[in-house]
Motif scaffolding. Structure first.
Motif, PDB file in Angstrom:
ATOM      1  N   ALA A 181       0.612  -1.263   0.010  1.00  0.00           N
ATOM      2  CA  ALA A 181       0.072   0.138   0.030  1.00  0.00           C
ATOM      3  C   ALA A 181       0.889   1.345   0.019  1.00  0.00           C
ATOM      4  N   ASN A 182       1.957   1.291   0.900  1.00  0.00           N
ATOM      5  CA  ASN A 182       2.794   2.496   0.784  1.00  0.00           C
ATOM      6  C   ASN A 182       3.436   2.484  -0.338  1.00  0.00           C
ATOM      7  N   LEU A 183       3.900   1.451  -1.147  1.00  0.00           N
ATOM      8  CA  LEU A 183       4.611   1.623  -2.414  1.00  0.00           C
ATOM      9  C   LEU A 183       3.676   2.281  -3.341  1.00  0.00           C
ATOM     10  N   VAL A 184       2.553   1.550  -3.397  1.00  0.00           N
ATOM     11  CA  VAL A 184       1.474   2.306  -4.635  1.00  0.00           C
ATOM     12  C   VAL A 184       1.187   3.648  -4.358  1.00  0.00           C
ATOM     13  N   GLN A 185       1.000   3.962  -3.070  1.00  0.00           N
ATOM     14  CA  GLN A 185       0.521   5.333  -2.891  1.00  0.00           C
ATOM     15  C   GLN A 185       1.761   6.443  -3.225  1.00  0.00           C
ATOM     16  N   ALA A 186       3.095   5.917  -2.742  1.00  0.00           N
ATOM     17  CA  ALA A 186       4.142   6.805  -3.168  1.00  0.00           C
ATOM     18  C   ALA A 186       4.407   7.029  -4.732  1.00  0.00           C
ATOM     19  N   ALA A 187       3.998   6.054  -5.465  1.00  0.00           N
ATOM     20  CA  ALA A 187       4.283   5.923  -6.833  1.00  0.00           C
ATOM     21  C   ALA A 187       3.113   7.008  -7.334  1.00  0.00           C
ATOM     22  N   PHE A 188       1.811   6.849  -6.989  1.00  0.00           N
ATOM     23  CA  PHE A 188       0.865   7.814  -7.433  1.00  0.00           C
ATOM     24  C   PHE A 188       1.093   9.355  -6.912  1.00  0.00           C
ATOM     25  N   ALA A 189       1.771   9.408  -5.794  1.00  0.00           N
ATOM     26  CA  ALA A 189       1.916  10.705  -5.137  1.00  0.00           C
ATOM     27  C   ALA A 189       2.997  11.477  -6.044  1.00  0.00           C
ATOM     28  N   ALA A 190       3.882  10.722  -6.939  1.00  0.00           N
ATOM     29  CA  ALA A 190       5.223  11.291  -7.370  1.00  0.00           C
ATOM     30  C   ALA A 190       4.676  11.723  -8.794  1.00  0.00           C
TER      31      ALA A 190
END
Length: 285
Positions: A181-190
């Motif tokens: 979840a953290n990995l996916v969230q960080a990718a979209f936030a970038a």
């Protein structure tokens, strides 16, 4: 072997010869052709000469059947990979989900790239590890889902090595994994923010041979770069920046164009500056 650019599954790219390209290394790594077992909502790592990559999904689909994921790419020091339109050299990422069950589309997002000149060619891309966000659309919320993604990347040091793998996973296994979840969230936030009238580009009059765009930038900002993706039969030269009378404009040659007007959203672009990055579309020239 004549180097080629590779078509994306969503139809954004046409296969075409690359001009002044670095010659692609012959052959694919055999280990990358083996399919991973569909045993989790994140796949196994696939090893390549210049790094490794995997596909990760997280959570449950929303009310519109959208499931978020990320193509997680780890590069070794000195290696690089490419933006959706690398320029006159390079291989754009390809994610083909046509062999999947209950998955109708996969939309790949791209963080803002950087401009590079390696002495052989100028290209747009990344020389660091990154995640490419992926939005998967499920055909039905009541049907078993299996993601089968054929991934094709170009990773380069002094030469480009095309790497390929078939990734299989079941997004319903461990969808609440906090690391995923953290990995996916960080990718979209970038991802770049959507363009606005105060931060974006507007098309100027076009003669069909050149595309000219005016950049609208936040107050006090003049340092900017523009990346334009050739889609729907178009191909462009590298944007050239101009500044006059307090305005920043970009011009680029239209190298190829379709015979008939396309029916898409327009030409995608990413505009970068010290104030951040935005993305949007401009009308077809």
């Amino acid at each position: 072997m004549q180097p080629m650019q590779v078509a994306m599954a969503a139809g954004d790219y046409q296969i075409r010869p690359m001009k002044n390209a670095i010659v692609l290394a012959a052959g694919l790594s055999a280990s990358l052709l083996a399919a991973a077992s569909a045993h989790a909502s994140s796949s196994e790592w696939h090893q390549a000469e210049g790094g490794r990559f995997r596909l990760v999904t997280s959570g449950k689909p929303d009310a519109d059947g959208k499931l978020r994921g990320v193509l997680d790419i780890e590069l070794k020091p000195g290696w690089k990979t490419y933006w959706r339109d690398p320029g006159d050299a390079g291989v754009p990422p390809q994610v083909d989900i046509s062999a999947s069950q209950n998955v109708s589309t996969a939309d790949v997002g791209f963080p803002a790239p950087e401009r590079h000149d390696d002495g052989y060619s100028k290209w747009a891309g990344y020389d660091y590890s990154l995640g490419l966000p992926i939005t998967l659309t499920l055909a039905s919320s009541d049907t078993p889902t299996k993601i089968v993604a054929d991934v094709f990347l170009g990773v380069c040091e002094t030469i480009c090595v095309p790497v390929q793998a078939r990734i299989e996973l079941d997004p319903n296994i461990d969808p609440g994994n906090p690391g995923d979840a953290n990995l996916v969230q960080a990718a979209f936030a970038a991802l770049p923010r959507p363009a606005s009238p105060d931060f974006g580009v507007a098309a100027n009059a076009s003669d069909g041979q050149m595309l000219s765009l005016t950049a609208n930038l936040p107050a006090g900002t003049r340092d900017a770069d523009l990346y334009v993706a050739g889609v729907d039969g178009y191909m462009f030269g590298t944007p050239e920046r101009h500044e006059a009378d307090g305005k920043v404009t970009f011009s680029m040659k239209v190298l190829e164009r379709p015979k008939s007007p396309p029916g898409g959203k327009g030409i995608p672009y990413t505009l970068t500056s010290p104030a951040g990055a935005v993305e949007g579309f401009v009308p077809y020239p």
